[in-house]
Design a protein around this motif. Structure first.
Motif, PDB file in Angstrom:
ATOM      1  N   SER A 261       0.797  -1.235   0.000  1.00 26.24           N
ATOM      2  CA  SER A 261       0.000   0.000   0.000  1.00 26.24           C
ATOM      3  C   SER A 261       0.830   1.286   0.000  1.00 26.24           C
ATOM      4  O   SER A 261       0.715   2.124   0.899  1.00 26.24           O
ATOM      5  CB  SER A 261      -0.995   0.027   1.160  1.00 26.24           C
ATOM      6  OG  SER A 261      -0.343  -0.103   2.390  1.00 26.24           O
ATOM      7  N   LEU A 262       1.674   1.427  -0.995  1.00 27.55           N
ATOM      8  CA  LEU A 262       2.397   2.686  -1.188  1.00 27.55           C
ATOM      9  C   LEU A 262       1.433   3.756  -1.700  1.00 27.55           C
ATOM     10  O   LEU A 262       0.643   3.499  -2.606  1.00 27.55           O
ATOM     11  CB  LEU A 262       3.521   2.477  -2.214  1.00 27.55           C
ATOM     12  CG  LEU A 262       4.324   3.725  -2.591  1.00 27.55           C
ATOM     13  CD1 LEU A 262       5.524   3.887  -1.679  1.00 27.55           C
ATOM     14  CD2 LEU A 262       4.788   3.661  -4.034  1.00 27.55           C
ATOM     15  N   SER A 263       1.479   4.928  -1.095  1.00 23.37           N
ATOM     16  CA  SER A 263       0.689   6.066  -1.596  1.00 23.37           C
ATOM     17  C   SER A 263       1.630   7.209  -1.916  1.00 23.37           C
ATOM     18  O   SER A 263       2.474   7.560  -1.088  1.00 23.37           O
ATOM     19  CB  SER A 263      -0.300   6.575  -0.548  1.00 23.37           C
ATOM     20  OG  SER A 263      -1.155   5.555  -0.134  1.00 23.37           O
ATOM     21  N   ILE A 264       1.472   7.784  -3.085  1.00 19.03           N
ATOM     22  CA  ILE A 264       2.219   9.001  -3.410  1.00 19.03           C
ATOM     23  C   ILE A 264       1.316  10.170  -3.052  1.00 19.03           C
ATOM     24  O   ILE A 264       0.274  10.384  -3.667  1.00 19.03           O
ATOM     25  CB  ILE A 264       2.605   9.036  -4.899  1.00 19.03           C
ATOM     26  CG1 ILE A 264       3.559   7.877  -5.206  1.00 19.03           C
ATOM     27  CG2 ILE A 264       3.253  10.375  -5.245  1.00 19.03           C
ATOM     28  CD1 ILE A 264       3.915   7.718  -6.669  1.00 19.03           C
ATOM     29  N   LEU A 265       1.689  10.914  -1.999  1.00 20.19           N
ATOM     30  CA  LEU A 265       0.838  12.024  -1.553  1.00 20.19           C
ATOM     31  C   LEU A 265       1.018  13.242  -2.450  1.00 20.19           C
ATOM     32  O   LEU A 265       0.168  14.119  -2.475  1.00 20.19           O
ATOM     33  CB  LEU A 265       1.167  12.397  -0.105  1.00 20.19           C
ATOM     34  CG  LEU A 265       1.040  11.263   0.923  1.00 20.19           C
ATOM     35  CD1 LEU A 265       1.380  11.770   2.315  1.00 20.19           C
ATOM     36  CD2 LEU A 265      -0.360  10.672   0.914  1.00 20.19           C
ATOM     37  N   GLY A 266       2.118  13.279  -3.192  1.00 19.62           N
ATOM     38  CA  GLY A 266       2.336  14.391  -4.113  1.00 19.62           C
ATOM     39  C   GLY A 266       3.750  14.413  -4.640  1.00 19.62           C
ATOM     40  O   GLY A 266       4.678  13.928  -3.977  1.00 19.62           O
ATOM     41  N   GLU A 267       3.893  14.949  -5.860  1.00 14.62           N
ATOM     42  CA  GLU A 267       5.213  15.148  -6.477  1.00 14.62           C
ATOM     43  C   GLU A 267       5.298  16.634  -6.804  1.00 14.62           C
ATOM     44  O   GLU A 267       4.351  17.201  -7.354  1.00 14.62           O
ATOM     45  CB  GLU A 267       5.323  14.306  -7.749  1.00 14.62           C
ATOM     46  CG  GLU A 267       5.243  12.815  -7.451  1.00 14.62           C
ATOM     47  CD  GLU A 267       4.935  11.967  -8.672  1.00 14.62           C
ATOM     48  OE1 GLU A 267       4.648  12.533  -9.756  1.00 14.62           O
ATOM     49  OE2 GLU A 267       4.972  10.739  -8.554  1.00 14.62           O
ATOM     50  N   TYR A 268       6.400  17.263  -6.445  1.00 14.61           N
ATOM     51  CA  TYR A 268       6.456  18.721  -6.547  1.00 14.61           C
ATOM     52  C   TYR A 268       7.907  19.199  -6.597  1.00 14.61           C
ATOM     53  O   TYR A 268       8.836  18.397  -6.507  1.00 14.61           O
ATOM     54  CB  TYR A 268       5.717  19.349  -5.357  1.00 14.61           C
ATOM     55  CG  TYR A 268       6.097  18.765  -4.014  1.00 14.61           C
ATOM     56  CD1 TYR A 268       7.102  19.331  -3.242  1.00 14.61           C
ATOM     57  CD2 TYR A 268       5.462  17.625  -3.508  1.00 14.61           C
ATOM     58  CE1 TYR A 268       7.464  18.799  -2.027  1.00 14.61           C
ATOM     59  CE2 TYR A 268       5.819  17.073  -2.283  1.00 14.61           C
ATOM     60  CZ  TYR A 268       6.818  17.658  -1.546  1.00 14.61           C
ATOM     61  OH  TYR A 268       7.185  17.120  -0.345  1.00 14.61           O
ATOM     62  N   LYS A 269       8.048  20.513  -6.740  1.00 19.04           N
ATOM     63  CA  LYS A 269       9.400  21.086  -6.713  1.00 19.04           C
ATOM     64  C   LYS A 269       9.790  21.403  -5.287  1.00 19.04           C
ATOM     65  O   LYS A 269       8.997  21.997  -4.549  1.00 19.04           O
ATOM     66  CB  LYS A 269       9.430  22.385  -7.534  1.00 19.04           C
ATOM     67  CG  LYS A 269       9.346  22.149  -9.007  1.00 19.04           C
ATOM     68  CD  LYS A 269       9.464  23.463  -9.765  1.00 19.04           C
ATOM     69  CE  LYS A 269       9.011  23.247 -11.200  1.00 19.04           C
ATOM     70  NZ  LYS A 269       8.847  24.491 -11.944  1.00 19.04           N
ATOM     71  N   ARG A 270      10.986  21.038  -4.913  1.00 14.62           N
ATOM     72  CA  ARG A 270      11.379  21.260  -3.511  1.00 14.62           C
ATOM     73  C   ARG A 270      11.524  22.747  -3.199  1.00 14.62           C
ATOM     74  O   ARG A 270      11.938  23.533  -4.052  1.00 14.62           O
ATOM     75  CB  ARG A 270      12.671  20.499  -3.184  1.00 14.62           C
ATOM     76  CG  ARG A 270      13.898  20.915  -3.932  1.00 14.62           C
ATOM     77  CD  ARG A 270      15.158  20.232  -3.340  1.00 14.62           C
ATOM     78  NE  ARG A 270      16.250  20.219  -4.290  1.00 14.62           N
ATOM     79  CZ  ARG A 270      16.596  19.181  -5.030  1.00 14.62           C
ATOM     80  NH1 ARG A 270      15.926  18.056  -4.967  1.00 14.62           N
ATOM     81  NH2 ARG A 270      17.611  19.252  -5.867  1.00 14.62           N
ATOM     82  N   GLY A 271      11.147  23.107  -1.970  1.00 16.92           N
ATOM     83  CA  GLY A 271      11.298  24.487  -1.513  1.00 16.92           C
ATOM     84  C   GLY A 271      12.666  24.692  -0.903  1.00 16.92           C
ATOM     85  O   GLY A 271      13.306  23.742  -0.466  1.00 16.92           O
ATOM     86  N   GLU A 272      13.099  25.925  -0.881  1.00 20.46           N
ATOM     87  CA  GLU A 272      14.419  26.231  -0.316  1.00 20.46           C
ATOM     88  C   GLU A 272      14.264  26.793   1.089  1.00 20.46           C
ATOM     89  O   GLU A 272      13.345  27.563   1.355  1.00 20.46           O
ATOM     90  CB  GLU A 272      15.137  27.279  -1.179  1.00 20.46           C
ATOM     91  CG  GLU A 272      15.392  26.850  -2.616  1.00 20.46           C
ATOM     92  CD  GLU A 272      16.330  25.652  -2.720  1.00 20.46           C
ATOM     93  OE1 GLU A 272      17.210  25.512  -1.849  1.00 20.46           O
ATOM     94  OE2 GLU A 272      16.164  24.845  -3.665  1.00 20.46           O
ATOM     95  N   ILE A 273      15.182  26.404   1.962  1.00 20.27           N
ATOM     96  CA  ILE A 273      15.246  27.062   3.270  1.00 20.27           C
ATOM     97  C   ILE A 273      16.159  28.263   3.113  1.00 20.27           C
ATOM     98  O   ILE A 273      17.343  28.117   2.838  1.00 20.27           O
ATOM     99  CB  ILE A 273      15.814  26.108   4.340  1.00 20.27           C
ATOM    100  CG1 ILE A 273      14.894  24.905   4.487  1.00 20.27           C
ATOM    101  CG2 ILE A 273      15.982  26.844   5.664  1.00 20.27           C
ATOM    102  CD1 ILE A 273      15.313  23.944   5.582  1.00 20.27           C
ATOM    103  N   GLN A 274      15.566  29.457   3.239  1.00 16.67           N
ATOM    104  CA  GLN A 274      16.383  30.656   3.069  1.00 16.67           C
ATOM    105  C   GLN A 274      16.971  31.086   4.389  1.00 16.67           C
ATOM    106  O   GLN A 274      16.338  30.959   5.422  1.00 16.67           O
ATOM    107  CB  GLN A 274      15.534  31.807   2.493  1.00 16.67           C
ATOM    108  CG  GLN A 274      15.247  31.606   1.027  1.00 16.67           C
ATOM    109  CD  GLN A 274      13.956  32.260   0.610  1.00 16.67           C
ATOM    110  OE1 GLN A 274      13.293  32.897   1.410  1.00 16.67           O
ATOM    111  NE2 GLN A 274      13.596  32.086  -0.647  1.00 16.67           N
ATOM    112  N   ASN A 275      18.164  31.609   4.321  1.00 13.28           N
ATOM    113  CA  ASN A 275      18.741  32.170   5.536  1.00 13.28           C
ATOM    114  C   ASN A 275      18.073  33.506   5.826  1.00 13.28           C
ATOM    115  O   ASN A 275      17.442  34.100   4.960  1.00 13.28           O
ATOM    116  CB  ASN A 275      20.249  32.329   5.389  1.00 13.28           C
ATOM    117  CG  ASN A 275      20.924  30.970   5.384  1.00 13.28           C
ATOM    118  OD1 ASN A 275      20.572  30.106   6.180  1.00 13.28           O
ATOM    119  ND2 ASN A 275      21.853  30.773   4.470  1.00 13.28           N
TER     120      ASN A 275
END
Lengths: 276, 276
Positions: A261-275
């Motif tokens: 039961s693998l579920s893909i909750l979403g595929e997207y572009k990763r966000g950046e952690i900004q300083n």
């Protein structure tokens, strides 16, 4: 203008996250609970939702993962927000006037060093959220109280900022997910949130992680969540990143042979952690 | 009589956990924050502390892991507590009188179905903890208000129980850790909480998990925690269980060859999740 459901009221960190992700092209729809947020998307009353999923200090909001699954929502993006706290007061109020401080319990805790240094005798009032505290202090025209919250809530409700950056831990981030009812196929995705279960035997989880590793898929989060009513069984929530989409396709196919039961909750572009 | 530091006040779920673990042979020492709890152990002012670490609905209290590491405390035991919520009122108060409900925000949320069904017009008041709400309702002799909390807080502060088991999710458990300044060697341990970091390459985590699996060590929890200030690096918090202590010894030794900075936070006897 996109309609975005958020938990809490205008001016909150959720609104900050929505504005940052959608570049200010948003109209926020205030919801009392995260469940209501999901119901709004489900009923097509909003375009998207923005929902906190984890904070670098407080941890994951496991219940929100459950809501995403229960409502069959899709994660279409993520954004990291630096959580900065400020002391907000009505015009004319000075430090010496402050006898009461209103905020969310976690925000108060995050600013405890500041409070104990400068306002050791202030009475602390725990509120539902930071923006609601700013609104309350403003609406009731409190002259001996301050709210702790983000800059936007101060601006929105007409408070002035007496002190900025009063949080103890300066590297506090909250990660927000952008949720949609339907996942739109997006080009250039390089991150996915998946969850799966594995058989109850030694090494069943390691086998899945090996498959990711063999296909050059990076793990950026892993968290086991006990399955209620099934002792010794777990759902694993995993975030993965890749450089090459073909590797991802192959890994998912291979993982399906060992996970159940693998579920893909979403595929997207990763966000950046900004300083800061 | 053992002196036990807890966050919150007498009557709380923390006290329930302490009494259950130490079979009522306890004197609780109330602390305002989890940090104070750790300071009390560190200063030898208490024998042990009991500290919530995760809840089946709300998730892990990551900050508490950090405190355990910062104060170099040892986990010497664990206990699971079934979280049952009750509607508590002063003597003479009936359902029809209730216009206000006081409790911790998460407790209120957990009872929202009950509240919306029976008290849709009640004003909800968010408080620091459930026991403090019971204390407040009792001390102020409120005749139009109820508190939501555990049975013990009702008994302790002289409230009667109007309704019991009002939580929506009946299988809600909180796991508490028993903490000590010094880890006493205990016989019959079969569980450990460890944390470690691994190199930043594909499969580095899988390699550690493979080692546990090869030695018949069961994983009962895994959680990645981003390391503040080090992008793409994580601490992994892992709980493991074994049947045979020699397997555990061998696994730890082998894991040290692939993990960096492994810490054993404690070795102890696993607690049981009891059914209602």
């Amino acid at each position: 203008m996109k309609r975005i459901a958020i938990q809490g009221i205008a001016g909150s960190f959720h609104e900050d996250a929505a504005r940052k992700y959608f570049e200010d092209d948003v109209e926020v729809v205030e919801c009392k609970t995260f469940t209501t947020v999901c119901e709004m998307i489900d009923a097509d009353k909003v375009d998207f939702a923005v929902m906190a999923i984890e904070n670098s200090i407080a941890g994951s909001l496991l219940n929100n993962y459950q809501l995403i699954r229960d409502f069959h929502l899709r994660i279409i993006g993520e954004i990291y927000l630096h959580i900065q706290m400020n002391l907000l007061v009505n015009e004319g109020v000075t430090s010496a006037d402050i006898q009461h401080i209103h905020s969310h319990p976690i925000a108060l805790q995050q600013c405890m060093e500041f409070i104990e240094s400068y306002y050791p005798n202030a009475k602390l009032h725990e509120k539902l959220d930071t923006a609601a505290s700013a609104k309350l202090v403003a609406e009731e025209k409190m002259i001996n109280a301050a709210a702790i919250g983000n800059l936007r809530s101060g601006e929105l409700y007409g408070l002035k900022t007496l002190e900025t950056g009063i949080e103890t831990n300066k590297k506090n981030y909250t990660r927000f997910l952008i949720l949609s009812k339907h996942g739109n196929p997006t080009k250039g995705t390089n991150k996915a949130s998946v969850c799966f279960e594995v058989g109850h035997f030694y090494g069943s989880l390691a086998r899945v992680l090996n498959t990711f590793a063999e296909n050059q898929i990076n793990l950026t989060k892993i968290q086991s969540v006990p399955i209620i009513g099934k002792p010794n069984e777990y759902t694993f929530h995993v975030d993965i990143e890749w450089e090459n989409g073909e590797n991802y396709d192959r890994a998912i196919h291979q993982v399906l042979k060992s996970a159940s039961s693998l579920s893909i909750l979403g595929e997207y572009k990763r966000g950046e952690i900004q300083n800061q």
